[in-house]
Design an enzyme around this catalytic site. Structure first.
Site, PDB file in Angstrom:
ATOM      1  N   ARG A 135      -1.228 -10.829  -8.935  1.00 37.11           N
ATOM      2  CA  ARG A 135       0.071 -10.828  -8.262  1.00 37.11           C
ATOM      3  C   ARG A 135       0.296 -12.037  -7.363  1.00 37.11           C
ATOM      4  O   ARG A 135       1.389 -12.607  -7.333  1.00 37.11           O
ATOM      5  CB  ARG A 135       0.223  -9.543  -7.436  1.00 37.11           C
ATOM      6  CG  ARG A 135       0.337  -8.310  -8.286  1.00 37.11           C
ATOM      7  CD  ARG A 135       0.297  -7.049  -7.448  1.00 37.11           C
ATOM      8  NE  ARG A 135       0.472  -5.876  -8.302  1.00 37.11           N
ATOM      9  CZ  ARG A 135       0.431  -4.630  -7.863  1.00 37.11           C
ATOM     10  NH1 ARG A 135       0.205  -4.388  -6.583  1.00 37.11           N
ATOM     11  NH2 ARG A 135       0.608  -3.623  -8.690  1.00 37.11           N
TER      12      ARG A 135
ATOM     13  N   HIS B 190       4.599  -8.764  -3.975  1.00 35.43           N
ATOM     14  CA  HIS B 190       4.684  -8.443  -5.404  1.00 35.43           C
ATOM     15  C   HIS B 190       5.697  -9.376  -6.058  1.00 35.43           C
ATOM     16  O   HIS B 190       6.786  -9.597  -5.529  1.00 35.43           O
ATOM     17  CB  HIS B 190       5.116  -6.988  -5.581  1.00 35.43           C
ATOM     18  CG  HIS B 190       4.815  -6.449  -6.946  1.00 35.43           C
ATOM     19  ND1 HIS B 190       5.503  -6.868  -8.070  1.00 35.43           N
ATOM     20  CD2 HIS B 190       3.911  -5.539  -7.369  1.00 35.43           C
ATOM     21  CE1 HIS B 190       5.020  -6.228  -9.124  1.00 35.43           C
ATOM     22  NE2 HIS B 190       4.058  -5.414  -8.727  1.00 35.43           N
TER      23      HIS B 190
ATOM     24  N   SER C  75       0.425  11.672   5.158  1.00 34.91           N
ATOM     25  CA  SER C  75       0.380  12.626   4.042  1.00 34.91           C
ATOM     26  C   SER C  75       0.508  11.943   2.685  1.00 34.91           C
ATOM     27  O   SER C  75       1.032  12.531   1.733  1.00 34.91           O
ATOM     28  CB  SER C  75       1.496  13.662   4.194  1.00 34.91           C
ATOM     29  OG  SER C  75       2.777  13.049   4.124  1.00 34.91           O
TER      30      SER C  75
ATOM     31  N   GLU D 178      -2.445  -3.947 -16.881  1.00 36.59           N
ATOM     32  CA  GLU D 178      -1.675  -4.607 -15.824  1.00 36.59           C
ATOM     33  C   GLU D 178      -2.321  -5.947 -15.495  1.00 36.59           C
ATOM     34  O   GLU D 178      -3.444  -6.233 -15.909  1.00 36.59           O
ATOM     35  CB  GLU D 178      -1.584  -3.714 -14.578  1.00 36.59           C
ATOM     36  CG  GLU D 178      -0.782  -2.446 -14.818  1.00 36.59           C
ATOM     37  CD  GLU D 178      -0.602  -1.605 -13.574  1.00 36.59           C
ATOM     38  OE1 GLU D 178       0.359  -0.828 -13.539  1.00 36.59           O
ATOM     39  OE2 GLU D 178      -1.421  -1.717 -12.645  1.00 36.59           O
TER      40      GLU D 178
ATOM     41  N   ARG E 135      -4.868  -7.733  -3.777  1.00 39.89           N
ATOM     42  CA  ARG E 135      -5.223  -6.477  -4.428  1.00 39.89           C
ATOM     43  C   ARG E 135      -4.967  -6.536  -5.924  1.00 39.89           C
ATOM     44  O   ARG E 135      -3.877  -6.897  -6.369  1.00 39.89           O
ATOM     45  CB  ARG E 135      -4.413  -5.320  -3.823  1.00 39.89           C
ATOM     46  CG  ARG E 135      -4.621  -3.996  -4.547  1.00 39.89           C
ATOM     47  CD  ARG E 135      -3.947  -2.866  -3.837  1.00 39.89           C
ATOM     48  NE  ARG E 135      -2.507  -2.950  -3.823  1.00 39.89           N
ATOM     49  CZ  ARG E 135      -1.712  -2.470  -4.781  1.00 39.89           C
ATOM     50  NH1 ARG E 135      -2.245  -1.908  -5.855  1.00 39.89           N
ATOM     51  NH2 ARG E 135      -0.409  -2.561  -4.671  1.00 39.89           N
TER      52      ARG E 135
ATOM     53  N   HIS F 282       4.804  -6.233  -0.335  1.00 36.93           N
ATOM     54  CA  HIS F 282       4.421  -5.029  -1.056  1.00 36.93           C
ATOM     55  C   HIS F 282       3.221  -4.295  -0.465  1.00 36.93           C
ATOM     56  O   HIS F 282       3.228  -3.072  -0.404  1.00 36.93           O
ATOM     57  CB  HIS F 282       4.113  -5.395  -2.509  1.00 36.93           C
ATOM     58  CG  HIS F 282       3.781  -4.226  -3.383  1.00 36.93           C
ATOM     59  ND1 HIS F 282       4.635  -3.154  -3.548  1.00 36.93           N
ATOM     60  CD2 HIS F 282       2.685  -3.954  -4.145  1.00 36.93           C
ATOM     61  CE1 HIS F 282       4.088  -2.280  -4.378  1.00 36.93           C
ATOM     62  NE2 HIS F 282       2.900  -2.725  -4.739  1.00 36.93           N
TER      63      HIS F 282
END
Length: 483
Positions: free
Chosen positions: A277, A231, A16, A118, A373, A338
């Site tokens: 990262r 991370h 969910s 970012e 990512r 992460h």
């Protein structure tokens, strides 16, 4: 068992988070849908996402090609270019759709989206809601779901077994100690990440990799399980679930300091604190070796205090719980597990190699992220590819599932204490970089635990998660050793 759970559905969605909820909302009212949430409906990695969702929303200063190139560079050009093209092209419409559903992104005085920066992004393209973007997206999607009578959501409901035959998918689910079988023609796995296989993670309690192990047992191809993102700036305080200090803190001016109070990133990478990262995490580890200290800090005290408190209210409150006033004090940080870039291998429509089985969100391997990512591309991936999964199901049309009851296994309670054993083995085998000696030593041990969990135990959430953790650990260590 919750009375709203029926015996047969068109589509079963397991998970969910943003991907699962968005997939459900993207199906039309003619399809009956059941969404399973292992915990409360809003306990998921999506709700933990702080920074935001990346998309080209200011075409005067940004474009798809820049977003494409930033994503490819961050992923070490190990991304699937076709998947990245889909992501950056369809992403803006997906974000704007969220606004139409009632998700409240921050705006400036002129009403335009307040876009932040970012690490790894060449433009300000991150739409956000303060520093709690994921929670706001999940809230908005759940509110929209409540108005769709064709969609049922079963919270605190665990998938304990998933089988498939020519008649569709047959799922044994458990809720409050009661079991039932749900049958569906299509199944979408949206079970999120694998963080709980590590001792220290930023992930939610439900992130045990269940969907990946269920998919593998059905014969789906699994790919890239060694592509784990650490991370660089988790709060270096507190329990094993570490609080994330968002990338956007650096995007808004925070400096990364070593134990001597010195900036050091420029020594390793010209992009400094805003390098991707994986680069920042490796640089921290190298700097730790150079200085002989694991103490690192983020410092945003040069920015106005009111701005910091207003822009990062959740991070400010969490730091204050540990006696750290980020408007005056440096924030202690250290790398932490992460995100998973690998998972259940899918095509551009989120189809797995098993007919009728789809995977979306973090449990899937779309090829979008490559080896690392890019910040805030995860929520975007969840939105874009969940919509594509729904569109593919809609194109296939109705095909009623056959009913086949499943019987819960009886036996001993799951030895849940083995969770810590698995976590310890994975943590020492693979943290930022791999320890191949430990990985070779620990792989047969986690494989033995996985075999042990196959028989003799009673079906339960504990058993499901233990099987998942052992299976995920084995998949990770195998790929670490073969990389």
């Amino acid at each position: 068992m919750n009375r709203s759970v029926k015996e047969v559905y068109d589509v079963l969605i397991v998970g969910s988070g943003a991907a699962g909820l968005h997939a459900a909302l993207s199906l039309d009212a003619g399809f009956s849908v059941l969404v399973l949430s292992k915990d409360a409906a809003d306990v998921c990695n999506s709700a933990y996402a702080q920074g935001g969702v990346a998309a080209v929303l200011n075409p005067q200063e940004d474009n798809e090609e820049l977003h494409f190139q930033d994503t490819m560079i961050a992923g070490g050009h190990r991304n699937d270019p076709a998947a990245v093209r889909v992501l950056v092209h369809e992403g803006p419409a997906s974000v704007l759709e969220l606004r139409e559903l009632g998700v409240a992104f921050d705006t400036g005085r002129d009403g335009a989206l307040d876009l932040t920066l970012e690490g790894g992004h060449s433009r300000r393209r991150i739409a956000h809601h303060e520093d709690q973007t994921g929670a706001e997206i999940v809230r908005g999607l759940l509110a929209a779901l409540a108005g769709r009578p064709n969609i049922s959501l079963a919270a605190d409901t665990v998938l304990t077994r998933l089988e498939k035959d020519a008649g569709g998918f047959h799922a044994l689910i458990e809720q409050g100690g009661a079991f039932a079988t749900v049958n569906a023609r299509f199944c979408i796995l949206a079970t999120g990440g694998i963080g709980r296989v590590f001792r220290y993670t930023t992930n939610s309690p439900v992130a045990t990799g269940d969907g990946i192990v269920f998919a593998e047992k059905l014969g789906a191809r699994i790919k890239g399980m060694n592509l784990v993102q650490f991370h660089p700036t988790a709060l270096a305080r507190g329990p094993e679930e570490r609080f994330l200090i968002s990338e956007s803190v650096r995007g808004e001016g925070a400096k990364l300091l070593n134990s001597r109070g010195e900036r050091f990133m420029q020594r390793y990478d010209g992009r400094g604190e805003l390098a991707p990262r994986d680069v920042v995490s490796r640089c921290i580890m190298e700097e730790a070796r150079r200085t002989g200290s694991n103490e690192f800090y983020l410092d945003i005290t040069a920015e106005p205090a009111d701005f910091v408190r207003g822009r990062f209210p959740a991070i400010y409150r969490k730091c204050m719980e540990y006696g750290i006033d980020m408007t005056k004090d440096r924030i202690p940080v250290y790398p932490c597990q992460h995100y998973l870039m690998g998972g259940i291998d899918v095509d551009l429509n989120a189809r797995t190699t098993v007919d009728g089985l789809y995977a979306v969100g973090e449990c899937s391997h779309t090829g979008v992220h490559g080896a690392n990512r890019l910040a805030s591309n995860s929520l975007l991936e969840a939105l874009v590819f969940s919509r594509r999964a729904a569109a593919d199901i809609l194109a296939a049309g109705h095909a009623p599932a056959e009913v086949r009851p499943l019987t819960p296994a009886q036996g001993k309670p799951a030895p849940v204490e083995l969770r810590e054993t698995i976590q310890g083995m994975v943590q020492e085998s693979f943290f930022v970089t791999a320890n191949l000696e430990k990985a070779r030593e620990n792989l047969p041990r986690v494989e033995a635990i996985a075999r042990q969990m196959e028989d003799g135990y009673a079906d339960s959430r504990g058993l499901t998660e233990l099987r998942s953790l052992a299976g995920v650990a084995a998949l990770i260590l195998k790929e670490v050793l073969s990389a």
